[in-house]
Design an enzyme around this catalytic site. Sequence first.
Site, PDB file in Angstrom:
ATOM      1  N   HIS A 147     -44.683 -45.094 -47.527  1.00 36.24           N
ATOM      2  CA  HIS A 147     -44.635 -46.044 -47.997  1.00 36.24           C
ATOM      3  C   HIS A 147     -43.035 -46.066 -47.773  1.00 36.24           C
ATOM      4  O   HIS A 147     -42.177 -46.703 -47.003  1.00 36.24           O
ATOM      5  CB  HIS A 147     -45.104 -46.421 -49.211  1.00 36.24           C
ATOM      6  CG  HIS A 147     -45.780 -47.505 -49.479  1.00 36.24           C
ATOM      7  ND1 HIS A 147     -47.113 -46.903 -49.169  1.00 36.24           N
ATOM      8  CD2 HIS A 147     -45.955 -48.988 -49.885  1.00 36.24           C
ATOM      9  CE1 HIS A 147     -48.201 -47.879 -49.670  1.00 36.24           C
ATOM     10  NE2 HIS A 147     -47.960 -49.351 -50.341  1.00 36.24           N
ATOM     11  N   HIS A 194     -47.801 -41.954 -56.203  1.00 35.15           N
ATOM     12  CA  HIS A 194     -46.906 -40.296 -55.623  1.00 35.15           C
ATOM     13  C   HIS A 194     -46.433 -40.016 -56.458  1.00 35.15           C
ATOM     14  O   HIS A 194     -45.521 -40.300 -57.392  1.00 35.15           O
ATOM     15  CB  HIS A 194     -45.511 -41.209 -54.515  1.00 35.15           C
ATOM     16  CG  HIS A 194     -47.043 -41.082 -53.054  1.00 35.15           C
ATOM     17  ND1 HIS A 194     -47.356 -40.370 -52.447  1.00 35.15           N
ATOM     18  CD2 HIS A 194     -47.030 -42.747 -52.075  1.00 35.15           C
ATOM     19  CE1 HIS A 194     -48.373 -40.971 -51.514  1.00 35.15           C
ATOM     20  NE2 HIS A 194     -47.428 -42.319 -51.571  1.00 35.15           N
TER      21      HIS A 194
END
Length: 376
Positions: A147, A194
Amino acid sequence: MAWLARSLSDSQPVARFQRRCGLFPAGEARAVGNGSPQPPGRAACNGSPDGAWKDCPQEYVVKNYFYYYLFRISSAMGQEVFYITFLPFSYWIINPYLARRMVITWMLVMYIGQVLKDLLKWPRPCTPPVVKLEKRTMAEYGMPSTHAMAATAISFTFVLTTVKQYKYSIELGMIGALLFSTMVSLSRIYTGMHTVLDVIGGSLIAAVLTALSYPAQEVIDHLLITSPWGPVFCIIVPLLLCYHYPKLDHYSPTRADTATILGAGAGAIIGVWINIHIANHSVADVAHSIPSVTAALIWVTFAKVLVGIGVLLVIRQLIKSVILKALCLWYKVSTNDLEAIQQIEIEVPYKFITYTSVGLSATALVPLLHEFLGLN
């Protein structure tokens, strides 16, 4: 330096960021609200060897809905909803040259990012203490954040390309690109998918790849859309990359996502090639001016996007259904057999053909429909 890397890859900074933004595990939120100490943690899940790759159902409490919706929307900027809206939008509404540059960059950084994940095999943050808001990507590894890579690469490619065409302040554009990529990166920490190191690593890798590839993109773009071998290259090379994707000891959606991305990009470029060689569209990059915002412009833009996205969704659903049934019939398996569908011989052509059709429709079919409807 090693201490800093360990600190940034730890789950605690992620958990602290979530708490400061008003996101708590349900039990902890009740304990905090009662002034009680935090309950003891459970065994780690999807971040440790003893709990890897299993589902982590977890209730959570949102105490700040501004951050919740801000980061959930920002996180969507790196998912399929973004790919099927913004990239086609840039082709239909802004200009095709920009869209081609962003697609090439997107394919490059996403493929490298996906492969790095499965080569490095760094775990995602542990639950607890982290609250995870997404389930689909739990079976994926964490480093780097794709991302963050996509947001960094696409936003800065957008600025570097448009600043030459529309003649605006590059400083302003860079600030906008930095804000966009930062929001998407922070959203991946907020959603618990993350660590801080994952998003920093992803952003830095994407920045380096963009800086190294951008000078060559003009040549690559020209060759792909003018060479008679362009469509062949766009089909064979991505398929080879998909079939030679790193193998794991468990199922991960990264290979399917890679086939989706490479298929959509290949289809989009082939569509442009068809426009140039068959429909005789111009390939020249020209300077543009920012048009005045009028009611007519808003209406045409809205109509083009509505028609285009509608067509893409129909094409996607139709091809998806037909290809899946055809492949399952060929390999004599049920369309409900998820394990069989996840095998490479079905998954790769299923995803690749579906999204090649979507990309092709976005750059070849939809513009023809816009012209037919008088929306140009």
